[in-house]
Design an enzyme around this catalytic site. Structure first.
Site, mmCIF file in Angstrom:
data_model
loop_
_atom_site.group_PDB
_atom_site.id
_atom_site.type_symbol
_atom_site.label_atom_id
_atom_site.label_comp_id
_atom_site.label_asym_id
_atom_site.label_seq_id
_atom_site.Cartn_x
_atom_site.Cartn_y
_atom_site.Cartn_z
ATOM 1 N N ASN A 8 0.862 -1.185 0.000
ATOM 2 C CA ASN A 8 0.000 0.000 0.000
ATOM 3 C C ASN A 8 0.898 1.235 0.000
ATOM 4 O OD1 ASN A 8 -1.860 2.006 0.449
ATOM 5 N ND2 ASN A 8 -2.368 1.382 2.551
ATOM 6 N N TRP A 9 0.971 1.891 -1.158
ATOM 7 C CA TRP A 9 1.889 3.037 -1.281
ATOM 8 C C TRP A 9 1.299 4.311 -0.660
ATOM 9 C CZ3 TRP A 9 3.803 2.434 -7.108
ATOM 10 C CH2 TRP A 9 4.500 1.226 -7.221
ATOM 11 N N LYS A 10 0.060 4.242 -0.242
ATOM 12 C CA LYS A 10 -0.641 5.374 0.403
ATOM 13 C C LYS A 10 -0.498 6.668 -0.421
ATOM 14 C CE LYS A 10 0.111 3.255 4.884
ATOM 15 N NZ LYS A 10 -0.140 3.374 6.309
ATOM 16 N N HIS A 92 -9.731 0.759 4.999
ATOM 17 C CA HIS A 92 -8.450 0.978 5.699
ATOM 18 C C HIS A 92 -8.702 1.920 6.883
ATOM 19 C CE1 HIS A 92 -4.347 2.197 6.500
ATOM 20 N NE2 HIS A 92 -3.946 1.170 5.774
ATOM 21 N N GLY A 170 1.792 1.974 10.789
ATOM 22 C CA GLY A 170 2.695 3.107 10.636
ATOM 23 C C GLY A 170 3.362 3.547 11.929
ATOM 24 N N SER A 210 3.036 -2.384 10.430
ATOM 25 C CA SER A 210 4.485 -2.264 10.640
ATOM 26 C C SER A 210 5.262 -3.517 10.242
ATOM 27 C CB SER A 210 4.768 -1.874 12.101
ATOM 28 O OG SER A 210 4.216 -0.598 12.375
ATOM 29 N N GLY A 231 2.631 -1.369 4.351
ATOM 30 C CA GLY A 231 2.572 0.061 4.041
ATOM 31 C C GLY A 231 3.971 0.599 3.792
ATOM 32 N N GLY A 232 4.537 1.232 4.805
ATOM 33 C CA GLY A 232 5.832 1.914 4.687
ATOM 34 C C GLY A 232 6.912 1.107 3.979
HETATM 35 C C1 PEP Z 1 -1.027 -0.181 5.889
HETATM 36 O O1 PEP Z 1 -0.931 0.850 5.244
HETATM 37 O O2 PEP Z 1 -2.022 -0.901 5.732
HETATM 38 C C2 PEP Z 1 0.030 -0.542 6.827
HETATM 39 C C3 PEP Z 1 -0.071 -1.685 7.450
HETATM 40 O O3 PEP Z 1 1.041 0.357 6.996
HETATM 41 P P1 PEP Z 1 2.460 0.078 7.718
HETATM 42 O O4 PEP Z 1 3.005 -1.213 7.140
HETATM 43 O O5 PEP Z 1 3.295 1.245 7.385
HETATM 44 O O6 PEP Z 1 2.200 -0.061 9.174
#
Ligand code: PEP
Length: 246
Positions: A8-10, A92, A170, A210, A231-232
């Site tokens: 997920n590049w957000k 989300h 995150g 995370s 995500g990140g």
């Molecule tokens: C997400 O965006 O769904 C996510 C889990 O982000 P991160 O991995 O950065 O916690």
């Protein structure tokens, strides 16, 4: 069943940066054992989709409007995504928290995705308060009850569910694998009790929160955990490639 790894590049990356990342992934991901999906922002979606057309990497959107056509300035609908994306993230926690999406809205979006032949990646998870009150399981099953309410029993098999504890997104504070295992069991049990076991057995259950290349394997080793929503770490092609090749 094959694992599914979703990036997920957000709200990150310009079109040029998105294409650089998709090119790097394309060139570095050699025979991954998992199915791979990347979810760029809407501005980059079509360009990345064209770039990955003949690649093993599939493309997902980060949001969908519940309606197929309306005077809704700024929104993007299922028919617009058809042919560009195969998946769409729905519910989300960032959309629930910052954009006021209710369980009802999420249910309508899940239905819009299925109606338009997109696979919804439905995100559910408890916040820190609910966790501290011992309400994590209840919160997640309540979300599932409401978020799946617009689908027929037959359509249930067409979804992916991501367990994403809100406090782990995150924050660098990832859930312990034994906690994830417990919740994955709760989700599978809920699905089996509510629908026919035959229908829900193929539904992929992912963990997100995370995840990075150091902790990913611990989640993928969990019984019944069928992949990850990242995500990140999905913005870093080396890390994401590593996760995809575990
Ligand atoms: C997400 O965006 O769904 C996510 C889990 O982000 P991160 O991995 O950065 O916690």
């Amino acid at each position: 069943m094959k694992n599914l790894i979703v990036g997920n590049w957000k709200m990150n990356l310009t079109i040029g940066q998105s294409l650089l990342l998709s090119e790097r992934l394309k060139n570095n991901l050699k025979n991954p054992t998992s199915d791979i999906v990347v979810c760029p922002n809407y501005v980059s979606l079509a360009a990345v989709s064209i770039d990955l057309k003949d690649s093993i990497i599939k493309v997902g959107a980060q949001n969908i409007n519940a309606n197929d056509e309306r005077a809704y300035t700024g929104e993007v609908s299922g028919p617009m995504l058809k042919g560009i994306a195969k998946y769409v993230i729905v519910g989300h926690s960032e959309r629930r928290i910052h954009f006021g999406e209710t369980n009802k809205t999420v249910a309508l979006k899940v239905a819009a995705a299925v109606r338009n032949k997109l696979t919804p990646i439905l995100c559910v998870g408890e916040n820190l308060h609910q966790r501290n009150e011992g309400l994590a399981g209840r919160t997640v099953t309540d979300q599932l009850e409401e978020n799946l309410s617009e689908l027929t029993h037959k359509e249930i098999s067409k979804i992916v569910i991501a367990y994403e504890p809100v406090w782990a997104i995150g924050t660098g504070e990832n859930a312990e694998p034994f906690e994830v295992e417990k919740m994955i069991k709760t989700i599978r049990r809920f699905l089996i009790n509510k629908y026919k076991a035959k229908i829900v057995v193929s539904i992929k259950l992912l963990y997100g929160g995370s995840v990075n290349s150091d902790n990913a394997n611990a989640y993928l080793s969990i019984d019944n955990c069928n992949g990850l929503l990242v995500g990140g770490a999905s913005l870093n092609y080396r890390q994401f490639t590593k996760i995809c090749q575990l």
